[in-house]
Design a protein around this motif. Sequence first.
Motif, PDB file in Angstrom:
ATOM      1  N   ALA A  87       0.803  -1.187   0.006  1.00 41.20           N
ATOM      2  CA  ALA A  87      -0.079  -0.028   0.226  1.00 41.20           C
ATOM      3  C   ALA A  87       0.882   1.236   0.110  1.00 41.20           C
ATOM      4  O   ALA A  87       0.772   2.271  -0.688  1.00 41.20           O
ATOM      5  CB  ALA A  87      -0.912   0.106   1.362  1.00 41.20           C
ATOM      6  N   GLU A  88       1.801   1.222   0.870  1.00 39.05           N
ATOM      7  CA  GLU A  88       2.677   2.549   0.919  1.00 39.05           C
ATOM      8  C   GLU A  88       3.328   2.629  -0.509  1.00 39.05           C
ATOM      9  O   GLU A  88       3.493   3.879  -1.121  1.00 39.05           O
ATOM     10  CB  GLU A  88       3.809   2.368   1.871  1.00 39.05           C
ATOM     11  CG  GLU A  88       3.198   2.401   3.298  1.00 39.05           C
ATOM     12  CD  GLU A  88       2.552   3.710   3.838  1.00 39.05           C
ATOM     13  OE1 GLU A  88       3.108   4.760   2.983  1.00 39.05           O
ATOM     14  OE2 GLU A  88       1.796   3.760   4.558  1.00 39.05           O
ATOM     15  N   ARG A  89       4.093   1.470  -1.170  1.00 44.60           N
ATOM     16  CA  ARG A  89       4.640   1.409  -2.362  1.00 44.60           C
ATOM     17  C   ARG A  89       3.453   2.029  -3.368  1.00 44.60           C
ATOM     18  O   ARG A  89       4.012   3.150  -4.343  1.00 44.60           O
ATOM     19  CB  ARG A  89       5.051   0.297  -2.911  1.00 44.60           C
ATOM     20  CG  ARG A  89       5.500   0.477  -4.331  1.00 44.60           C
ATOM     21  CD  ARG A  89       6.572  -0.854  -4.407  1.00 44.60           C
ATOM     22  NE  ARG A  89       6.049  -2.184  -4.060  1.00 44.60           N
ATOM     23  CZ  ARG A  89       5.001  -2.925  -4.746  1.00 44.60           C
ATOM     24  NH1 ARG A  89       4.623  -2.467  -6.084  1.00 44.60           N
ATOM     25  NH2 ARG A  89       4.816  -4.083  -4.439  1.00 44.60           N
ATOM     26  N   LEU A  90       2.389   1.706  -3.527  1.00 47.38           N
ATOM     27  CA  LEU A  90       1.243   2.211  -4.411  1.00 47.38           C
ATOM     28  C   LEU A  90       1.064   3.918  -4.372  1.00 47.38           C
ATOM     29  O   LEU A  90       0.741   4.377  -5.062  1.00 47.38           O
ATOM     30  CB  LEU A  90      -0.009   1.489  -4.297  1.00 47.38           C
ATOM     31  CG  LEU A  90       0.339   0.062  -4.904  1.00 47.38           C
ATOM     32  CD1 LEU A  90      -0.983  -0.954  -4.714  1.00 47.38           C
ATOM     33  CD2 LEU A  90       0.542  -0.323  -6.438  1.00 47.38           C
ATOM     34  N   ARG A  91       1.054   4.173  -2.987  1.00 40.78           N
ATOM     35  CA  ARG A  91       0.581   5.497  -2.569  1.00 40.78           C
ATOM     36  C   ARG A  91       1.724   6.475  -3.208  1.00 40.78           C
ATOM     37  O   ARG A  91       1.525   7.519  -3.742  1.00 40.78           O
ATOM     38  CB  ARG A  91       0.384   5.793  -1.056  1.00 40.78           C
ATOM     39  CG  ARG A  91      -0.918   5.644  -0.758  1.00 40.78           C
ATOM     40  CD  ARG A  91      -1.192   5.934   0.586  1.00 40.78           C
ATOM     41  NE  ARG A  91      -0.511   4.793   1.512  1.00 40.78           N
ATOM     42  CZ  ARG A  91      -1.046   3.765   2.173  1.00 40.78           C
ATOM     43  NH1 ARG A  91      -2.521   3.719   1.973  1.00 40.78           N
ATOM     44  NH2 ARG A  91      -0.902   3.288   3.079  1.00 40.78           N
ATOM     45  N   THR A  92       3.053   5.855  -3.240  1.00 42.30           N
ATOM     46  CA  THR A  92       4.038   6.610  -3.730  1.00 42.30           C
ATOM     47  C   THR A  92       4.156   6.678  -5.164  1.00 42.30           C
ATOM     48  O   THR A  92       4.284   7.777  -5.619  1.00 42.30           O
ATOM     49  CB  THR A  92       5.598   6.064  -3.154  1.00 42.30           C
ATOM     50  OG1 THR A  92       5.535   6.035  -1.638  1.00 42.30           O
ATOM     51  CG2 THR A  92       6.665   6.628  -3.624  1.00 42.30           C
ATOM     52  N   GLN A  93       3.675   5.417  -5.608  1.00 37.96           N
ATOM     53  CA  GLN A  93       3.822   5.526  -7.151  1.00 37.96           C
ATOM     54  C   GLN A  93       2.889   6.170  -7.989  1.00 37.96           C
ATOM     55  O   GLN A  93       2.854   6.788  -9.024  1.00 37.96           O
ATOM     56  CB  GLN A  93       4.012   4.009  -7.609  1.00 37.96           C
ATOM     57  CG  GLN A  93       5.068   3.276  -7.227  1.00 37.96           C
ATOM     58  CD  GLN A  93       4.880   1.648  -7.492  1.00 37.96           C
ATOM     59  OE1 GLN A  93       3.983   1.089  -7.676  1.00 37.96           O
ATOM     60  NE2 GLN A  93       6.309   1.229  -7.592  1.00 37.96           N
ATOM     61  N   MET A  94       1.712   6.077  -7.263  1.00 42.81           N
ATOM     62  CA  MET A  94       0.434   6.794  -7.734  1.00 42.81           C
ATOM     63  C   MET A  94      -0.264   7.606  -6.908  1.00 42.81           C
ATOM     64  O   MET A  94      -1.385   7.467  -6.423  1.00 42.81           O
ATOM     65  CB  MET A  94      -0.615   5.636  -8.230  1.00 42.81           C
ATOM     66  CG  MET A  94      -0.054   4.629  -9.143  1.00 42.81           C
ATOM     67  SD  MET A  94      -1.178   3.132  -9.535  1.00 42.81           S
ATOM     68  CE  MET A  94      -1.543   2.391  -7.925  1.00 42.81           C
ATOM     69  N   PRO A  95       0.360   8.810  -6.638  1.00 42.13           N
ATOM     70  CA  PRO A  95       0.049   9.731  -5.641  1.00 42.13           C
ATOM     71  C   PRO A  95      -1.529  10.154  -5.884  1.00 42.13           C
ATOM     72  O   PRO A  95      -2.432  10.461  -4.979  1.00 42.13           O
ATOM     73  CB  PRO A  95       1.022  11.123  -5.712  1.00 42.13           C
ATOM     74  CG  PRO A  95       1.564  10.783  -7.133  1.00 42.13           C
ATOM     75  CD  PRO A  95       1.603   9.324  -7.335  1.00 42.13           C
ATOM     76  N   LEU A  96      -2.036  10.380  -7.192  1.00 40.16           N
ATOM     77  CA  LEU A  96      -3.491  10.922  -7.334  1.00 40.16           C
ATOM     78  C   LEU A  96      -4.399   9.763  -6.909  1.00 40.16           C
ATOM     79  O   LEU A  96      -5.450   9.882  -6.752  1.00 40.16           O
ATOM     80  CB  LEU A  96      -3.666  11.116  -8.896  1.00 40.16           C
ATOM     81  CG  LEU A  96      -2.800  12.258  -9.455  1.00 40.16           C
ATOM     82  CD1 LEU A  96      -3.266  12.666 -10.835  1.00 40.16           C
ATOM     83  CD2 LEU A  96      -3.575  13.598  -8.568  1.00 40.16           C
ATOM     84  N   LEU A  97      -3.866   8.496  -6.855  1.00 41.74           N
ATOM     85  CA  LEU A  97      -4.786   7.231  -6.356  1.00 41.74           C
ATOM     86  C   LEU A  97      -4.421   7.023  -4.927  1.00 41.74           C
ATOM     87  O   LEU A  97      -4.918   5.878  -4.463  1.00 41.74           O
ATOM     88  CB  LEU A  97      -4.839   5.956  -7.251  1.00 41.74           C
ATOM     89  CG  LEU A  97      -5.364   6.398  -8.722  1.00 41.74           C
ATOM     90  CD1 LEU A  97      -4.751   5.182  -9.788  1.00 41.74           C
ATOM     91  CD2 LEU A  97      -6.788   6.141  -8.700  1.00 41.74           C
ATOM     92  N   ALA A  98      -3.821   7.870  -4.214  1.00 43.24           N
ATOM     93  CA  ALA A  98      -3.555   7.444  -2.707  1.00 43.24           C
ATOM     94  C   ALA A  98      -4.606   7.269  -1.989  1.00 43.24           C
ATOM     95  O   ALA A  98      -4.633   6.336  -1.033  1.00 43.24           O
ATOM     96  CB  ALA A  98      -2.514   8.547  -2.187  1.00 43.24           C
ATOM     97  N   GLY A  99      -5.591   8.218  -2.312  1.00 42.85           N
ATOM     98  CA  GLY A  99      -6.760   7.883  -1.464  1.00 42.85           C
ATOM     99  C   GLY A  99      -7.622   6.649  -1.748  1.00 42.85           C
ATOM    100  O   GLY A  99      -8.080   5.990  -0.611  1.00 42.85           O
ATOM    101  N   MET A 100      -7.526   6.179  -2.922  1.00 41.27           N
ATOM    102  CA  MET A 100      -8.334   4.872  -3.406  1.00 41.27           C
ATOM    103  C   MET A 100      -7.606   3.644  -2.503  1.00 41.27           C
ATOM    104  O   MET A 100      -8.343   2.780  -2.129  1.00 41.27           O
ATOM    105  CB  MET A 100      -8.417   5.065  -4.765  1.00 41.27           C
ATOM    106  CG  MET A 100      -9.107   5.866  -5.586  1.00 41.27           C
ATOM    107  SD  MET A 100     -11.003   5.534  -4.899  1.00 41.27           S
ATOM    108  CE  MET A 100     -11.566   3.686  -4.925  1.00 41.27           C
ATOM    109  N   VAL A 101      -6.146   3.782  -2.606  1.00 37.61           N
ATOM    110  CA  VAL A 101      -5.319   2.756  -2.003  1.00 37.61           C
ATOM    111  C   VAL A 101      -5.628   2.717  -0.548  1.00 37.61           C
ATOM    112  O   VAL A 101      -6.004   1.591  -0.064  1.00 37.61           O
ATOM    113  CB  VAL A 101      -3.805   3.159  -2.078  1.00 37.61           C
ATOM    114  CG1 VAL A 101      -3.118   2.154  -1.289  1.00 37.61           C
ATOM    115  CG2 VAL A 101      -3.545   2.957  -3.622  1.00 37.61           C
ATOM    116  N   THR A 102      -5.934   3.754   0.169  1.00 39.49           N
ATOM    117  CA  THR A 102      -6.167   3.878   1.413  1.00 39.49           C
ATOM    118  C   THR A 102      -7.485   3.689   1.764  1.00 39.49           C
ATOM    119  O   THR A 102      -7.917   2.634   2.840  1.00 39.49           O
ATOM    120  CB  THR A 102      -5.957   5.417   2.013  1.00 39.49           C
ATOM    121  OG1 THR A 102      -4.762   5.617   1.974  1.00 39.49           O
ATOM    122  CG2 THR A 102      -6.237   5.401   3.518  1.00 39.49           C
TER     123      THR A 102
END
Length: 246
Positions: A87-102
């Motif tokens: 999850a942390e890696r995806l939030r870093t790689q896709m900041p516009l989708l960080a909220g969706m990851v969370t």
Amino acid sequence: MGRIKKKRAQRDARRQPGAGPMAPPPFPQDEVERIWRAWDRAVDTGLMASGAETKYHFTPDGKVLSVAVGKSGQVLANGERLTPSVAERLRTQMPLLAGMVTFYENNQLAGRGLDGAPEDSVIPLPPPAAPDPMPPLDKKALAAAQAATAALVRQGKVSEPVGAMVIPAQRGGVLFAVGGRDGELYVNGHALTQQWADELRAKVPDLSSDVDRLQAIRAEWLDVPPEDRTLALADGCTDPNCHTPH
């Protein structure tokens, strides 16, 4: 396997308030095909069932987040288990989708799978809001947590009292988390067992979600052989109210 419907040009040419029509971004064909291959591997390895519902979220810059529920009930993202580190890696790689990851990470913690998720679409997210003001650090609570952690150092359970994740509560109290030499995750001087996690939620209820996330990190650590994790949390917090390293 819930393949994405390639409705390219007509996919969400949405209007922003007060703005003209937004041209649809180019369809990220290469990225989607890469994720399809990841899902095929997940099926081949038994991580998910063939035909499982798979959702896709896009950003105008070509990033793609695809999610499904695996055979064990765990949420999968882009073909991987949605562990805290993923999850942390995806939030870093896709900041516009960080909220969706969370969103999916919180769903997983609550056992809700994909419930409440938006439809597949391009998501024109608004600019990120400024972080909330940093809550005042409860120095008395911090000192107590540091003293408890220093005791772990003297006992040989923690290498040194650095690299902690320090999360202050809005109404007083603090979480002082650090990894141990035995692979354990300690918070405020105690191993984060279920009983201690429940006590922490009672003491600092506005940090309950942070306790949940630390429990998920501990569970991930316990899946692998113990090792010295004293510094493992130093870069593990993207919360603007998280003090780290300390």
